[in-house]
Design a protein around this motif. Structure first.
Motif, PDB file in Angstrom:
ATOM      1  N   ILE A  97      62.349  36.662  58.352  1.00 46.06           N
ATOM      2  CA  ILE A  97      62.204  36.709  56.890  1.00 46.06           C
ATOM      3  C   ILE A  97      61.154  35.698  56.447  1.00 46.06           C
ATOM      4  O   ILE A  97      60.304  35.988  55.607  1.00 46.06           O
ATOM      5  CB  ILE A  97      63.556  36.439  56.192  1.00 46.06           C
ATOM      6  N   SER A  98      61.192  34.499  57.023  1.00 45.49           N
ATOM      7  CA  SER A  98      60.222  33.461  56.669  1.00 45.49           C
ATOM      8  C   SER A  98      58.792  33.908  56.961  1.00 45.49           C
ATOM      9  O   SER A  98      57.886  33.695  56.142  1.00 45.49           O
ATOM     10  CB  SER A  98      60.524  32.165  57.435  1.00 45.49           C
ATOM     11  N   VAL A  99      58.580  34.513  58.105  1.00 47.38           N
ATOM     12  CA  VAL A  99      57.232  34.977  58.470  1.00 47.38           C
ATOM     13  C   VAL A  99      56.787  36.100  57.537  1.00 47.38           C
ATOM     14  O   VAL A  99      55.625  36.125  57.092  1.00 47.38           O
ATOM     15  CB  VAL A  99      57.175  35.426  59.941  1.00 47.38           C
ATOM     16  N   LEU A 100      57.676  37.020  57.208  1.00 48.83           N
ATOM     17  CA  LEU A 100      57.321  38.114  56.303  1.00 48.83           C
ATOM     18  C   LEU A 100      56.961  37.584  54.914  1.00 48.83           C
ATOM     19  O   LEU A 100      55.992  38.045  54.303  1.00 48.83           O
ATOM     20  CB  LEU A 100      58.460  39.133  56.213  1.00 48.83           C
ATOM     21  N   VAL A 101      57.723  36.621  54.420  1.00 53.23           N
ATOM     22  CA  VAL A 101      57.413  36.011  53.123  1.00 53.23           C
ATOM     23  C   VAL A 101      56.067  35.290  53.203  1.00 53.23           C
ATOM     24  O   VAL A 101      55.255  35.370  52.277  1.00 53.23           O
ATOM     25  CB  VAL A 101      58.549  35.061  52.680  1.00 53.23           C
ATOM     26  N   ALA A 102      55.808  34.602  54.304  1.00 51.77           N
ATOM     27  CA  ALA A 102      54.533  33.898  54.479  1.00 51.77           C
ATOM     28  C   ALA A 102      53.362  34.884  54.469  1.00 51.77           C
ATOM     29  O   ALA A 102      52.315  34.602  53.861  1.00 51.77           O
ATOM     30  CB  ALA A 102      54.538  33.094  55.774  1.00 51.77           C
ATOM     31  N   LEU A 103      53.524  36.014  55.128  1.00 51.48           N
ATOM     32  CA  LEU A 103      52.457  37.025  55.130  1.00 51.48           C
ATOM     33  C   LEU A 103      52.197  37.547  53.719  1.00 51.48           C
ATOM     34  O   LEU A 103      51.038  37.651  53.287  1.00 51.48           O
ATOM     35  CB  LEU A 103      52.830  38.186  56.057  1.00 51.48           C
ATOM     36  N   LEU A 104      53.254  37.848  52.998  1.00 47.98           N
ATOM     37  CA  LEU A 104      53.115  38.348  51.632  1.00 47.98           C
ATOM     38  C   LEU A 104      52.458  37.307  50.729  1.00 47.98           C
ATOM     39  O   LEU A 104      51.509  37.617  49.999  1.00 47.98           O
ATOM     40  CB  LEU A 104      54.486  38.747  51.078  1.00 47.98           C
ATOM     41  N   LEU A 105      52.945  36.078  50.785  1.00 41.82           N
ATOM     42  CA  LEU A 105      52.368  35.022  49.947  1.00 41.82           C
ATOM     43  C   LEU A 105      50.926  34.710  50.336  1.00 41.82           C
ATOM     44  O   LEU A 105      50.105  34.402  49.467  1.00 41.82           O
ATOM     45  CB  LEU A 105      53.223  33.756  50.025  1.00 41.82           C
ATOM     46  N   SER A 106      50.603  34.794  51.610  1.00 44.71           N
ATOM     47  CA  SER A 106      49.236  34.546  52.051  1.00 44.71           C
ATOM     48  C   SER A 106      48.272  35.577  51.471  1.00 44.71           C
ATOM     49  O   SER A 106      47.163  35.234  51.041  1.00 44.71           O
ATOM     50  CB  SER A 106      49.148  34.560  53.573  1.00 44.71           C
ATOM     51  N   LEU A 155      48.798  37.334  48.677  1.00 45.04           N
ATOM     52  CA  LEU A 155      48.726  37.108  47.234  1.00 45.04           C
ATOM     53  C   LEU A 155      47.847  35.901  46.897  1.00 45.04           C
ATOM     54  O   LEU A 155      46.983  35.982  46.011  1.00 45.04           O
ATOM     55  CB  LEU A 155      50.129  36.918  46.657  1.00 45.04           C
ATOM     56  N   PHE A 156      48.045  34.782  47.595  1.00 49.28           N
ATOM     57  CA  PHE A 156      47.223  33.605  47.336  1.00 49.28           C
ATOM     58  C   PHE A 156      45.781  33.826  47.772  1.00 49.28           C
ATOM     59  O   PHE A 156      44.861  33.301  47.144  1.00 49.28           O
ATOM     60  CB  PHE A 156      47.808  32.359  48.010  1.00 49.28           C
ATOM     61  N   GLN A 165      50.721  24.763  52.859  1.00 46.26           N
ATOM     62  CA  GLN A 165      51.984  24.032  52.984  1.00 46.26           C
ATOM     63  C   GLN A 165      53.013  24.520  51.967  1.00 46.26           C
ATOM     64  O   GLN A 165      54.208  24.588  52.270  1.00 46.26           O
ATOM     65  CB  GLN A 165      51.747  22.524  52.854  1.00 46.26           C
ATOM     66  N   ILE A 166      52.564  24.881  50.774  1.00 47.98           N
ATOM     67  CA  ILE A 166      53.477  25.445  49.775  1.00 47.98           C
ATOM     68  C   ILE A 166      54.026  26.774  50.272  1.00 47.98           C
ATOM     69  O   ILE A 166      55.222  27.050  50.159  1.00 47.98           O
ATOM     70  CB  ILE A 166      52.772  25.600  48.408  1.00 47.98           C
ATOM     71  N   ILE A 167      53.158  27.602  50.834  1.00 48.65           N
ATOM     72  CA  ILE A 167      53.596  28.885  51.394  1.00 48.65           C
ATOM     73  C   ILE A 167      54.616  28.655  52.502  1.00 48.65           C
ATOM     74  O   ILE A 167      55.642  29.338  52.559  1.00 48.65           O
ATOM     75  CB  ILE A 167      52.388  29.700  51.903  1.00 48.65           C
ATOM     76  N   ASN A 168      54.359  27.698  53.381  1.00 49.88           N
ATOM     77  CA  ASN A 168      55.308  27.396  54.456  1.00 49.88           C
ATOM     78  C   ASN A 168      56.665  26.980  53.902  1.00 49.88           C
ATOM     79  O   ASN A 168      57.710  27.445  54.368  1.00 49.88           O
ATOM     80  CB  ASN A 168      54.763  26.298  55.368  1.00 49.88           C
TER      81      ASN A 168
END
Length: 130
Positions: free
Chosen positions: A21-30, A32-33, A52-55
């Motif tokens: 879940i963490s990796v999927l959220v990181a991919l999505l946020l990456s 978007l940002f 670091q915020i994404i992490n």
């Protein structure tokens, strides 16, 4: 209606689920940002703080959604932070022009990811309902 209990996920499954879940959220946020940085024509100076915020957001989301129960938050967090850091390195390296570039930045990413995992794990288990 009857209250049917769902079986608890095993300790290992909680960790794996949280890391994925963490990796999927990181991919999505990456993504978007990344779009925001390109659209706003922002300089490279923003990349490291945003990373670091994404992490942190990704790890916190993974811990909140994946952890069951109210104990061992730091243990779960340290493992999820470490697994997340390694998975993120592999996945993002596959998308990079210089794949699998191992340097001091990788070490710092793993250390910070593990530390963030501990903090997020502790917070996540303490925010769960009793």
């Amino acid at each position: 209606m009857e209250n049917v209990e769902r079986p608890q996920r095993s300790f290992l499954m909680q960790l794996l689920f949280s890391a994925v879940i963490s990796v999927l959220v990181a991919l999505l946020l990456s993504v978007l940002f990344g779009l925001l940085i390109v659209a706003a024509n922002m300089g490279d100076g923003w990349l490291m703080p945003i990373k670091q915020i994404i992490n942190a957001v990704s790890l916190f989301t993974g811990c909140m959604l994946g952890f069951k129960g109210r104990k061992d938050g730091w243990k779960k967090g340290i493992i999820v932070g470490l697994v997340y850091s390694v998975l993120a390195f592999v996945i993002f390296s596959l998308m990079d022009t210089e794949p699998f570039s191992v340097n001091i930045t990788l070490l710092w990413d793993i250390l910070l990811g593990t530390a963030m995992g501990v903090i997020c794990g502790i917070i996540a288990v303490n925010l769960k309902k009793a």
